[in-house]
Design an enzyme around this catalytic site. Sequence first.
Site, PDB file in Angstrom:
ATOM      1  CG  PHE A  44      72.302   4.193  58.496  1.00  0.00           C
ATOM      2  CD1 PHE A  44      71.699   3.060  59.026  1.00  0.00           C
ATOM      3  CD2 PHE A  44      71.523   5.322  58.302  1.00  0.00           C
ATOM      4  CE1 PHE A  44      70.350   3.059  59.355  1.00  0.00           C
ATOM      5  CE2 PHE A  44      70.171   5.321  58.636  1.00  0.00           C
ATOM      6  CZ  PHE A  44      69.590   4.190  59.169  1.00  0.00           C
ATOM      7  CB  THR A  45      69.869   3.615  54.141  1.00  0.00           C
ATOM      8  OG1 THR A  45      69.375   4.015  55.412  1.00  0.00           O
ATOM      9  CG2 THR A  45      69.633   2.133  53.929  1.00  0.00           C
TER      10      THR A  45
ATOM     11  CG  ASP B 250      76.043   7.374  62.676  1.00  0.00           C
ATOM     12  OD1 ASP B 250      75.422   7.726  63.701  1.00  0.00           O
ATOM     13  OD2 ASP B 250      75.472   7.014  61.634  1.00  0.00           O
TER      14      ASP B 250
ATOM     15  CG  PHE C 157      61.626  -0.208  50.973  1.00  0.00           C
ATOM     16  CD1 PHE C 157      62.601   0.310  50.137  1.00  0.00           C
ATOM     17  CD2 PHE C 157      61.498   0.299  52.249  1.00  0.00           C
ATOM     18  CE1 PHE C 157      63.428   1.337  50.570  1.00  0.00           C
ATOM     19  CE2 PHE C 157      62.318   1.317  52.704  1.00  0.00           C
ATOM     20  CZ  PHE C 157      63.283   1.842  51.853  1.00  0.00           C
TER      21      PHE C 157
ATOM     22  CE1 TYR D 192      64.576  31.727  62.577  1.00  0.00           C
ATOM     23  CE2 TYR D 192      66.589  32.984  62.937  1.00  0.00           C
ATOM     24  CZ  TYR D 192      65.812  32.176  62.132  1.00  0.00           C
ATOM     25  OH  TYR D 192      66.269  31.808  60.899  1.00  0.00           O
TER      26      TYR D 192
ATOM     27  NE  ARG E 198      66.008  -2.452  56.964  1.00  0.00           N
ATOM     28  CZ  ARG E 198      66.427  -1.188  57.020  1.00  0.00           C
ATOM     29  NH1 ARG E 198      67.549  -0.885  57.622  1.00  0.00           N
ATOM     30  NH2 ARG E 198      65.737  -0.228  56.471  1.00  0.00           N
TER      31      ARG E 198
ATOM     32  CE  LYS F 117      67.619   5.405  64.488  1.00  0.00           C
ATOM     33  NZ  LYS F 117      68.307   5.570  63.218  1.00  0.00           N
TER      34      LYS F 117
HETATM   35  C1  LIG Z   1      68.852   6.266  62.229  1.00  0.00           C
HETATM   36  C2  LIG Z   1      70.257   6.409  61.899  1.00  0.00           C
HETATM   37  C3  LIG Z   1      70.723   7.493  61.127  1.00  0.00           C
HETATM   38  C4  LIG Z   1      69.789   8.520  60.537  1.00  0.00           C
HETATM   39  O1  LIG Z   1      69.105   9.225  61.510  1.00  0.00           O
HETATM   40  P1  LIG Z   1      67.672   9.887  61.210  1.00  0.00           P
HETATM   41  O2  LIG Z   1      67.396  10.672  62.437  1.00  0.00           O
HETATM   42  O3  LIG Z   1      66.705   8.786  60.967  1.00  0.00           O
HETATM   43  O4  LIG Z   1      67.841  10.750  60.009  1.00  0.00           O
HETATM   44  C5  LIG Z   1      72.081   7.567  60.883  1.00  0.00           C
HETATM   45  N1  LIG Z   1      72.921   6.641  61.349  1.00  0.00           N
HETATM   46  C6  LIG Z   1      72.510   5.596  62.079  1.00  0.00           C
HETATM   47  C7  LIG Z   1      73.492   4.598  62.576  1.00  0.00           C
HETATM   48  C8  LIG Z   1      71.179   5.436  62.380  1.00  0.00           C
HETATM   49  O5  LIG Z   1      70.769   4.362  63.088  1.00  0.00           O
END
Ligand SMILES: *Cc1c(COP(=O)(O)O)cnc(C)c1O
Length: 482
Positions: free
Chosen positions: A132-133, A223, A455, A80, A389, A266
Amino acid sequence: MSDIKFYKHQQIPLEMHKVKIVQQLRLLPADERLKKMYAAGFNTFQLHNGDIFLDMLTDSGVNAMSDMMQAAMMHPDDAYAGSETFFRMAAKLEEIFGIKYCLPAHQGRACENILATRFVKPGNCVIMNYHFTTAKAHITRVGGRVEELVSDAGLETESTLPFKGNIDLDKLEACIKKETPANIPFVRLEAGTNLIGGQPVSYENFKAATDLCKKYGIMTVLDASLLQDNLYFIKTREDSMKDKSIREITRMIADCFDIIYFSARKFGFARGGALLIRDETLFHSMEDLIPMFEGFLTYGGMSVREMEAMTVGFDESMEMDVISQGPQFIKYMVDELAAYGVPMVTPAGGLGGHINAREVLEHLKAEEYPAGALVCAQYLAGGIRGMERGTLSEERNADGSERIASVELVRLAVPRRVFTLSQIEYVIDRVKWLYDHRRMIGGLRFVHEPKTLRFFTGILEPTSDWPEKLTAAYKADFGEDA
Ligand SMILES: *Cc1c(COP(=O)(O)O)cnc(C)c1O
């Protein structure tokens, strides 16, 4: 079309890995796909993965691990608090980025939650190259606002510009002066700018933009979720950087920033995320939020197995033979389709290829959701799942009218190390066929329309019997079972 060349292997993109474990795929016959599409309410998010042949919805959490990553998953340290797995991961990140302090989080948006919660106050303005969303959602959730200052040329869908993700430096300085530094908690730059087609930022732009922020005493945040693709593009498109190693380029970018965060869904070929913080005081100021939202400070909501895997994945992301595969496959797909006349976002970026659905289906009104219809047609014609999109992904205006999206795209994501070139060839072939039959594709309308995130969960229907006619034409060309 872009004249940007492949790394190493001109013209034929190559898998620099071999397949050791496979997952069997199923290609349902066209009539079956038609039934599944109705069952899913003409919403590709509602399809079951087992009914899909090639899933090109996203590059998130579906990238292929290597044998070495899998092997690392066999020796995690379960604890932990104080897990040795965490210290191995943090040490690897420090080796690569030169940043000592690491806060683990369960995925990229969790890092964005921590940043927004700690630094953004009501009325604040966060400047970005592009949003980013999830980043935007967390900032607006706490009462902040987002200014997107990507250069105008970056928003042109068809272009030969190598770095469409670059922030406009003049606009950046003007915006800092207008907002005043005190009202800007941080400037966020996104590598491999996702929503404009995985378009990269040059090292020169990272450096100049962050220098400007330093001049005004503003915190800088990278990011790095799509950094590996951006690294490939810097190496192959930025002349002054071509003799630098990927590790050197990574360090040079990292040196520009106070904080780096990423989604390991990613970056790292696994599932998770982390924040890297240069300054000790800054680190301590954010620390308490991890146990509150994520988990203890040495796992942050991640499985220790995934953490071991991503530690190896970070190292693999520093190899040109590894990071070149995605962008090269995408470029191959985009260039082939563009040469055929399919309106594509160019030059090809990271993460996937993007079709300009507004142009392909110019006979449809924006309110008939061209990208939503095209993405369904693509499943009918080949069992391929992309992502809408466009307007369907927007929410309605307060008066109930449609908010028409500025761009109307279908994204065909290419998860890293997953597909073979023959699968990409199949996609090219089926998209071309669909393009030739684009006049057959009709619109969609809602049967059940949720107020938020429609969506994901909305149910739609075709505005005519176009899916039946399209399926009949497909069977006439490819046969009953195809
Ligand atoms: C996917 C992504 C995120 C968010 O990451 P999650 O692991 O899906 O929460 C943030 N910024 C960028 C540029 C991304 O492509």
